[in-house]
Design an enzyme around this catalytic site. Structure first.
Site, mmCIF file in Angstrom:
data_model
loop_
_atom_site.group_PDB
_atom_site.id
_atom_site.type_symbol
_atom_site.label_atom_id
_atom_site.label_comp_id
_atom_site.label_asym_id
_atom_site.label_seq_id
_atom_site.Cartn_x
_atom_site.Cartn_y
_atom_site.Cartn_z
ATOM 1 N N GLU A 163 0.815 -1.218 0.000
ATOM 2 C CA GLU A 163 0.000 0.000 0.000
ATOM 3 C C GLU A 163 0.851 1.272 0.000
ATOM 4 O O GLU A 163 0.863 2.041 0.969
ATOM 5 C CB GLU A 163 -0.950 0.003 1.203
ATOM 6 C CG GLU A 163 -1.954 -1.117 1.136
ATOM 7 C CD GLU A 163 -2.849 -1.196 2.354
ATOM 8 O OE1 GLU A 163 -2.573 -0.517 3.353
ATOM 9 O OE2 GLU A 163 -3.836 -1.956 2.306
ATOM 10 N N GLU A 316 -6.385 -8.494 0.187
ATOM 11 C CA GLU A 316 -6.689 -8.461 1.626
ATOM 12 C C GLU A 316 -8.145 -8.108 1.841
ATOM 13 O O GLU A 316 -8.691 -7.234 1.162
ATOM 14 C CB GLU A 316 -5.880 -7.375 2.343
ATOM 15 C CG GLU A 316 -4.409 -7.579 2.418
ATOM 16 C CD GLU A 316 -3.725 -6.411 3.154
ATOM 17 O OE1 GLU A 316 -4.382 -5.711 3.946
ATOM 18 O OE2 GLU A 316 -2.536 -6.200 2.907
HETATM 19 C C1 GLA Z 1 -3.905 -2.832 5.299
HETATM 20 C C2 GLA Z 1 -2.509 -3.376 5.382
HETATM 21 C C3 GLA Z 1 -2.369 -4.505 6.350
HETATM 22 C C4 GLA Z 1 -3.164 -4.242 7.598
HETATM 23 C C5 GLA Z 1 -4.587 -4.016 7.227
HETATM 24 C C6 GLA Z 1 -5.467 -3.795 8.435
HETATM 25 O O1 GLA Z 1 -4.639 -3.336 4.279
HETATM 26 O O2 GLA Z 1 -1.984 -3.771 4.153
HETATM 27 O O3 GLA Z 1 -1.000 -4.624 6.660
HETATM 28 O O4 GLA Z 1 -2.663 -3.128 8.255
HETATM 29 O O5 GLA Z 1 -4.678 -2.875 6.435
HETATM 30 O O6 GLA Z 1 -6.794 -3.601 8.054
#
Ligand code: GLA
Length: 692
Positions: A163, A316
């Site tokens: 991210e 995710e």
């Molecule tokens: C993001 C990050 C993860 C984690 C999640 C928590 O998507 O990539 O490492 O912190 O959020 O929701």
């Protein structure tokens, strides 16, 4: 991975990501636990039919305990255990979280916030993207990982960084920003003109005088602020590309991605980022515990699929929690399963989660995980096993059609990050109007009507869309305005909603009636924008209502199709329509309420010949999505409603294994995926209304 498909939303083509099965699993951070737990993890993964994990996202401090000294023994061990169990992996480069030694050795590579405070290590994402030391260290660790694991047969792909999105306002950023501006404007006169620096005595006499938009006494120059967002996205993309090249140099041919993020992360211009990736991946987290979360899931999916121009990877999601504001709400197991299938319905090749096992400690110890603290024999793990088994039964849907898009949408919504960034600059007529909510409200209307929707890159081939919607694209270039005109003249129906086309790409407002970039195309213009107070509404012909923003419009070369019934503009035009070439342009200069938007846009779609995927399904609370495969179509039916429905169709339901020909009942909260011949259909009706 052989076929190439055209990108329906963008302007590029990409080799579709077509794994041998739907990917199921998630981020796996074994370094938090002893070896006994690793063995238990593998056994539980096998039980749940997990076939993919993501390793190493936050492992830099273990992989490179001291600068230039690498230790991959522990990762070798984990990779061997996974290999033995037949489980594939994405391997991350850990560059989102530099270790403490890095911060201490290279303090200049820590990010500086707008107020000039240099941030310290102690969290994650502490890096100054333009710092040479950070870039060199990132390339080095990417190369080490590429050399060691790049040819591993279980490697599903590279997950570069995590991210991207840390903005830096420090000296390295200032230097790189100036270099970016020199490329963009070539000379200072052009920059001064574009930024309108004549206002407030901001004229720049030398490049070195220009700064990132650091904390200042009052409002920033909006063009400077917008250019800084564009620069930051490009700068992060350059860092991504460097790692990608480093990995390619090691000979690894595994596909490369980096996880983009929704809902609120808006630091990247996604179309150009998508072009640089072999497969687009997205992290998606619900932003409400209420029913609108389902529309939000569809919104995230349609963005990711459109950015990709084909299949994509849901990297995710949260297995059990929905974080809203200051608390976490429970995500019911049936919702977790429906959401998972929702991603796949709209083109994802995966249902992956953050994270595999609930954290041993650390900042996100309360984040939901596939393996709850109560362990693999607890009731909480049962839905995970259920999902794994279901995904195995659905595996054939990964096949990608070579004769058109994966979801055949005929409505397009124009999307560009510039629109989001432009509406974040302050002191607009109504700062409460945000790009994300305007676009989302538009998409929500289509979702509620059950109509498939793509997002569209300005300048791309939009000819497949019968209806093209342009919400809140406040700033646009003349090229974009001309592209919209060409779409309409070519036979499309274009619907432009406020506030679109008011400013050029440098946020300068053209003289004459608004919207300066689009008034000739619209055939109407306004001389005054009126903000409405919070809660204030105006009535518009046809049972519509507006809130927040209205304009005093004069139609010069357009027909007025709806007028204000009350309020200060009573009798004035709210919606106009103009014939252009063989198409038409509709301009909505009042901000419609959600209900009004739903009614109006559903009518527009009907008129344009873009109907719902399954007639009548939405009204019963069933989200119907047709995913096209190589040989068949798959009708995904996600029952978000309350009462049971009956589904009938010419094919088997891959979830239950039953034939849908005689009709199958779908309980509230349940899902069905009916394989039908290409173009085949299903019918959905209220169960108590179907004669048995
Ligand atoms: C993001 C990050 C993860 C984690 C999640 C928590 O998507 O990539 O490492 O912190 O959020 O929701």
């Amino acid at each position: 991975m052989t076929a190439r498909i055209d990108d329906p939303g963008g302007s590029m083509s990409r080799t579709p990501f077509a794994p041998d099965a739907l990917l199921f699993g998630g981020d796996y951070n074994p370094e938090q636990w002893p070896r006994e737990t690793w063995r238990e993890d593998i056994a539980l993964m096998r039980r749940a039919k997990v076939n993919t994990v993501t390793l190493g996202v936050f492992s830099w401090a273990l992989l490179e305990p001291r600068e230039g000294e690498f230790d991959t023994a522990w990762l070798d061990e984990i990779v061997a255990l996974l290999d033995e169990a037949g489980i594939g992996f994405f391997l991350a480069t850990p560059t989102a979280s530099p270790p403490p030694w890095f911060a201490l050795a290279h303090p200049d590579a820590m990010p500086v916030d707008p107020s000039g405070t240099r941030l310290s290590h102690g969290s994650r994402d502490t890096y100054a993207i333009s710092a040479p030391a950070y870039r060199a260290a990132s390339r080095r660790i990417a190369r080490v990982l590429g050399e060691r694991y790049g040819a591993h047969p279980r490697l599903r792909g590279w997950h570069i960084h995590n991210e991207y999105g840390t903005l830096d306002f420090g000296p390295h950023a200032a230097r790189a920003f100036r270099a970016w501006l020199r490329t963009r404007y070539a000379n200072l006169d052009a920059l001064n003109d574009a930024w309108c620096t004549a206002f407030w005595s901001q004229r720049y006499g030398a490049w070195d005088e220009i700064l990132p938009p650091r904390a200042t006494q009052y409002l920033h120059n909006p063009a400077q602020a917008l250019d800084f967002r564009r620069f930051s996205s490009d700068e992060m993309l350059a860092a991504f590309e460097e790692q990608k090249q480093e990995i390619a140099r090691t000979g690894s041919t595994a596909p490369v991605t980096t996880n983009l993020m929704l809902p609120a992360w808006n630091h990247l211009e996604q179309w150009s980022w998508a072009e640089a990736q072999d497969v687009v991946s997205l992290d998606h987290y619900l932003d409400t515990e209420g029913p609108d979360g389902e529309a939000h899931t569809a919104y995230g999916c349609d963005l990711a699929r459109s950015w990709s121009g084909g299949p994509w990877v849901l990297m995710e999601q949260n297995a059990r929690g929905i974080r809203v504001g200051d608390r976490t709400f429970a995500k019911a197991p049936d919702r977790m399963i429906r959401n998972s299938l929702g991603y796949i319905a709209r083109g994802s090749q995966s249902s992956l989660f953050f994270q595999w096992r609930a954290g041993a400690g650390g900042s996100e110890q309360w984040h939901g995980a596939l393996v709850p603290r109560a362990g693999g024999d607890s009731a909480g793990f049962a839905p995970v096993v259920q999902l794994g088994e279901m995904l195995e039964r659905l595996s054939e849907v990964v096949s990608v059609p070579d004769d058109g898009p994966i979801v055949d949408a005929r409505v397009g919504i124009v999307w560009h990050a510039d629109g989001w960034w432009a509406l974040e600059t302050p002191h607009l007529p109504n700062d409460a109007i945000t790009y994300s909510e305007e676009v989302r409200a538009t998409h929500r209307s289509m979702w509620r009507a059950g109509i498939a929707t793509d997002f569209v890159r300005p300048g791309s081939d939009a000819s497949r869309y019968r209806l093209l919607l342009v919400p809140a694209l406040y700033a646009m270039s003349t090229e974009t305005a001309e592209w919209l005109g060409a779409y309409a003249r070519g036979g499309g129906r274009l619907v432009v909603t406020c506030p679109s086309g008011l400013a050029d790409e440098h946020l300068r407002i053209p003289d004459g009636p608004h919207p300066g970039l689009l008034r000739d195309l619209i055939g109407a213009g306004s001389d005054e924008i009126l903000s409405l107070a919070r809660g204030e509404k105006v009535t518009i012909d046809g049972g519509l209502a507006g809130e927040g923003w209205i304009e005093r419009v004069e139609a010069t070369d357009a027909r007025v199709v709806a007028r204000y019934v009350d309020g200060r503009l009573a009798g004035g035009a709210a919606i106009t329509e103009a014939a252009r070439g063989s198409g038409s342009v509709v301009a909505v200069t009042a901000r419609l309420t959600q209900d009004a938007r739903d009614a109006f846009l559903a009518g527009e779609a009907r008129r344009a010949g873009a109907g719902p995927t399954v007639v009548g399904a939405s009204a019963l609370g069933v989200e119907a999505v047709r995913r096209r495969g190589a040989r068949s179509d798959y009708l995904f039916l996600l029952h978000h409603g309350a009462a049971p429905v009956r589904v009938a169709g010419d094919g088997p339901d891959l979830v239950s294994g039953r034939d849908a020909a005689g009709g199958i009942d779908l309980a509230a909260g349940a899902v069905a995926v009916v394989r039908v011949p290409r173009g085949g259909d299903v019918a959905v009706a209220a169960a108590d209304e179907v004669a048995t």
